[in-house]
Design an enzyme around this catalytic site. Structure first.
Site, PDB file in Angstrom:
ATOM      1  N   LYS A 120      34.347  36.958   8.417  1.00 44.33           N
ATOM      2  CA  LYS A 120      34.270  36.444   9.792  1.00 44.33           C
ATOM      3  C   LYS A 120      33.924  37.606  10.718  1.00 44.33           C
ATOM      4  O   LYS A 120      34.753  38.461  11.006  1.00 44.33           O
ATOM      5  CB  LYS A 120      35.589  35.825  10.248  1.00 44.33           C
ATOM      6  CG  LYS A 120      35.427  35.139  11.605  1.00 44.33           C
ATOM      7  CD  LYS A 120      36.710  35.034  12.411  1.00 44.33           C
ATOM      8  CE  LYS A 120      36.950  36.148  13.379  1.00 44.33           C
ATOM      9  NZ  LYS A 120      35.991  36.324  14.480  1.00 44.33           N
ATOM     10  N   GLY A 126      39.305  46.369  13.626  1.00 46.28           N
ATOM     11  CA  GLY A 126      39.418  45.914  15.010  1.00 46.28           C
ATOM     12  C   GLY A 126      40.455  46.735  15.748  1.00 46.28           C
ATOM     13  O   GLY A 126      40.767  47.866  15.360  1.00 46.28           O
ATOM     14  N   GLY A 148      44.877  43.694  14.924  1.00 44.94           N
ATOM     15  CA  GLY A 148      45.317  44.143  13.591  1.00 44.94           C
ATOM     16  C   GLY A 148      46.750  43.766  13.316  1.00 44.94           C
ATOM     17  O   GLY A 148      47.091  43.302  12.219  1.00 44.94           O
ATOM     18  N   GLU A 161      41.615  48.940   9.487  1.00 47.16           N
ATOM     19  CA  GLU A 161      40.806  50.002  10.117  1.00 47.16           C
ATOM     20  C   GLU A 161      40.861  49.766  11.611  1.00 47.16           C
ATOM     21  O   GLU A 161      40.184  48.864  12.120  1.00 47.16           O
ATOM     22  CB  GLU A 161      39.355  49.930   9.618  1.00 47.16           C
ATOM     23  CG  GLU A 161      39.186  50.210   8.138  1.00 47.16           C
ATOM     24  CD  GLU A 161      39.458  51.652   7.778  1.00 47.16           C
ATOM     25  OE1 GLU A 161      39.367  52.528   8.657  1.00 47.16           O
ATOM     26  OE2 GLU A 161      39.780  51.905   6.611  1.00 47.16           O
ATOM     27  N   CYS A 195      34.805  53.801  16.677  1.00 44.39           N
ATOM     28  CA  CYS A 195      36.240  54.014  16.476  1.00 44.39           C
ATOM     29  C   CYS A 195      36.604  55.485  16.468  1.00 44.39           C
ATOM     30  O   CYS A 195      37.666  55.859  16.923  1.00 44.39           O
ATOM     31  CB  CYS A 195      36.689  53.330  15.190  1.00 44.39           C
ATOM     32  SG  CYS A 195      35.715  53.805  13.763  1.00 44.39           S
ATOM     33  N   GLU A 243      43.004  53.817  24.064  1.00 44.54           N
ATOM     34  CA  GLU A 243      41.606  53.819  23.664  1.00 44.54           C
ATOM     35  C   GLU A 243      40.773  53.111  24.744  1.00 44.54           C
ATOM     36  O   GLU A 243      41.070  51.975  25.098  1.00 44.54           O
ATOM     37  CB  GLU A 243      41.467  53.072  22.332  1.00 44.54           C
ATOM     38  CG  GLU A 243      40.067  53.083  21.780  1.00 44.54           C
ATOM     39  CD  GLU A 243      39.948  52.299  20.477  1.00 44.54           C
ATOM     40  OE1 GLU A 243      40.526  51.200  20.393  1.00 44.54           O
ATOM     41  OE2 GLU A 243      39.292  52.805  19.550  1.00 44.54           O
TER      42      GLU A 243
END
Ligand code: NDP
Length: 492
Positions: free
Chosen positions: A177, A230, A235, A252, A286, A387
Site C-alpha cells: 500500500k 513512514g 509507525g 523505517e 528520512c 522532524e
C-alpha cells in the site's frame, strides 16, 4: 490541461475498480492541479489482494531458488525498460527531479532486484553442534508468507523497491500500500512487471488511506509480517495494530540527523556535505542532515560558506534539467513546513537564509519553499527536536567533542549522523558513540543496496538493504533429526 488519468488497483493478476467505487485525487505538486484519480480501497479489496498473495505463497516459496532469482532479476530488467515513463510519473506525482529519478531507477534501484536475485540461492542455514547425542540439528531460513508493505510519499519507488525486492527474493508474497499522496508510480511499476514472469498473486498493489486501507491490511489474519516506512505516529499505530496478532514489524521511521563539524574539519568539504545532506531533495528525505552541530569558533565562518553554497540554488520545474531543487511533494506538507518555520521564528531562532514560499517562473503555481537556515537554535527548541522533513537547517554550536556527542544523542531519533574531521581516528571514535543506524565520516548521503540502513531509538528497528535486509523477511527454523533410536518411553 491534460485529461486526468484514472487508475485501478492490482490484485490476483488483474486490475480492479475499488469495491467502494470511489477514487481520490492525486495532485501534481509543480502545478497544484489534480492529474490522477487513485482507487480508494477498503477491506473488501484488501481481502481480495491478501487472499491472492496467500494462495500464491506456497508455489512461490517452492520454486527452485535460482528460478525465483531469475524472476526477481527480470523485475530489475523491467524497471530499466520503463525507467523513463516511471521517472516521468514520479516527477508529475511527487515532484522528483527527472534528471535524478530516471537514472536512479536505471542503476542503483534496478540493482536492488539484481542484488537480491543473486542472494536467492546463497543464504545458507547451519549445522549446530548441539549437546544431544544421536541428533543432527540444522537451521534453515524460511519466508513468512503473505507480507504487507506500507510506504511513505517522499521517495515512492525507492521505498517500495527496498521492500519488494528482498521480500520477494526471500520467498514471500507481497501486498503493498503506497502513500495516499504518491500511489501512481507503484501502480505503473506493477504494470511494467506484468511483462515479466511474475506469477499470479505474488505481488499486489492496493491504494487508499492509512486507517481505511492500511489498517485492514495489517490486521488481515493471513498477513504474517508488516514492513513500514513512514513517520513515528503512523509507525506506532501500525506496530500496535500488528501486535494484536503478534506480527513482526520492520519499522523505517523519521530522523533529526546531526551533522557534526569538528574544529579540525575541512570546512569547504563539510559545507558541501551539509548542503548536499538536506537541500537538493528539499529536505524530504528520512536521513536529511537537518541539525548542523558546529564547533563554536567555526560557527560564523561555516554558516557563511554554507549560505554562499546554497543561496544560488535554482528552484523550479522538476522536469527542467537545470532545476536543482524541486517542489514540496504535497500541499498539506508544504503548509506544515511553513508552520515549522514560523514556529522557529517565534521560538527565537535567527533566520539567516530563506524562510519563504516561492513561485519560480517555471512553476508559478507549485509548492516551493526556499532553502532555509536558522542559527541561534538551542537544543530544547522544537526546531532542534522535531522532524521538519523540509529544506530547513537548524544550526547549534558546541564547545567540545563531549558536548557534540551529548547534543547529537539528545534526540528521540537515531537514524543517521555525519562527522566532519581531518582526524580519521577521531571520526571513528565519534561514530562509536553516536546513537544512530548510519554514521558518515567526511561524506553524507551515500546509500547502496549492499549496506544496511535503519534506525536506532524512535527512528525504527529492523534493517533494509544488504544481507540483513533480506534476513528481515526470513524466519529461522531449527530441525532436529535423530540419527539413532533416541526416544525412550517416558513412563517406563
Ligand atoms: P506516514 O506515517 O504519515 O505514512 C506512511 C504510510 O503509512 C502511508 O502509506 C500512510 O497512509 C500509512 N499509514 C498512516 N497511518 C496508518 C495507520 N494507522 N495504519 C496503517 N497505515 C497507516 O508518513 P509519511 O508518508 O508522511 O512519510 C514521511 C515520514 O516517513 C517521515 O517521517 C520520514 O522520515 C519517514 N521516512 C523514513 C524512511 C526510512 O527509511 N527510515 C524513508 C522515507 C521516509 P496514507 O498516508 O496513505 O494515509
Amino acid at each position: 490541461m491534460a485529461a486526468v488519468k484514472s487508475y485501478h488497483y492490482f490484485a490476483d493478476n488483474g486490475w480492479h475498480e475499488p469495491a467502494s467505487r470511489t477514487w481520490f485525487d492525486s495532485f501534481n505538486p509543480t502545478t497544484g492541479e489534480v492529474w490522477a484519480y487513485i482507487p480508494r480501497c477498503n477491506a473488501e479489496d484488501i481481502d481480495r489482494a491478501v487472499q491472492a498473495a496467500h494462495a500464491a505463497f506456497d508455489p512461490w516459496r517452492r520454486l527452485l531458488p535460482s528460478a525465483r532469482g531469475n524472476v526477481v532479476r527480470k523485475l530489475g530488467d523491467a524497471l530499466i525498460d520503463h525507467a523513463e515513463s516511471l521517472g516521468a510519473i514520479e516527477t508529475r506525482d511527487n515532484g522528483k527531479k527527472t534528471v535524478d529519478i530516471t537514472p536512479a531507477l536505471k542503476t542503483w534501484l534496478a540493482d536492488s532486484f539484481y542484488y537480491y536475485a543473486g542472494l536467492c540461492d546463497k543464504l545458507e542455514g547451519s549445522v549446530i553442534p548441539v549437546d544431544a547425542p544421536g541428533i543432527l540439528n540444522y537451521t534453515k531460513h524460511e519466508p513468512f508468507g503473505a507480507v504487507a508493505c506500507i510506504t511513505a510519499w517522499n521517495s515512492p519507488l525507492l521505498v517500495a523497491i527496498w521492500k519488494i525486492a528482498p521480500a520477494l527474493a526471500a520467498g514471500n508474497t507481497v501486498v503493498i500500500k503506497p502513500s495516499e499522496h504518491a500511489s501512481a508510480s507503484m501502480l505503473a511499476l506493477m504494470e511494467a512487471f506484468q511483462e515479466t514472469d511474475l506469477p499470479t498473486g505474488v505481488l499486489n498493489v492496493v491504494t487508499g488511506f492509512g486507517e481505511e486501507t492500511g489498517e485492514p491490511l495489517i490486521s488481515h489474519p493471513l498477513i504474517r509480517l508488516v514492513s513500514f516506512t513512514g513517520g513515528v505516529a503512523g509507525g506506532s499505530a501500525v506496530a500496535m495494530a500488528a501486535s494484536r496478532q503478534v506480527k513482526p514489524v520492520i519499522m523505517e521511521l523519521g530522523g533529526k540527523s546531526p551533522q557534526i563539524v569538528l574544529g579540525d574539519a575541512d570546512l569547504n568539504l563539510a559545507a558541501n556535505g551539509i548542503a548536499t545532506g538536506i537541500f537538493p531533495p528539499a529536505g524530504q528525505t528520512c536521513i536529511a542532515g537537518s541539525r548542523l552541530l558546529v564547533q563554536r569558533e567555526l560557527h560564523d565562518k561555516l554558516v557563511d560558506i554554507v549560505c554562499n553554497i546554497v543561496r544560488p540554488a535554482r528552484l523550479g520545474h522538476p522536469e527542467n534539467a537545470d532545476t536543482q531543487i524541486g517542489p514540496i511533494a504535497n500541499e498539506p506538507h508544504f503548509k506544515r513546513i511553513l508552520e515549522h518555520i514560523k514556529e522557529a521564528k517565534d521560538e527565537g531562532a535567527r533566520l539567516v537564509l530563506g524562510g519563504n514560499a516561492v513561485q519560480p517562473d517555471s512553476a508559478p503555481n507549485g509548492w516551493f519553499i526556499e532553502p532555509t537556515i536558522f542559527t541561534d537554535v538551542t537544543p530544547d527548541m522544537r526546531l532542534a527536536r522535531e522532524e521538519v522533513f523540509g529544506p530547513v537547517l537548524a544550526v547549534v554550536p558546541f564547545d567540545s567533542e563531549e558536548d557534540a556527542i551529548r547534543i547529537a544523542n539528545d534526540s528521540k531519533f537515531g537514524l543517521a549522523a555525519g562527522v566532519w574531521t581531518r582526524d580519521s581516528a577521531r571520526g571513528i571514535r565519534m561514530a562509536e558513540r553516536i546513537a544512530a543506524g548510519t554514521v558518515y565520516i567526511n561524506n553524507y548521503f551515500n546509500a547502496t543496496t549492499q549496506s544496511p540502513v535503519g534506525g536506532y531509538k524512535q527512528s525504527g528497528y529492523g534493517r533494509e538493504n544488504g544481507i540483513e535486509g533480506m534476513k528481515a523477511f526470513l524466519q529461522t527454523k531449527s530441525v532436529w533429526l535423530a540419527t539413532e533410536p533416541n526416544q525412550p518411553n517416558p513412563f517406563a
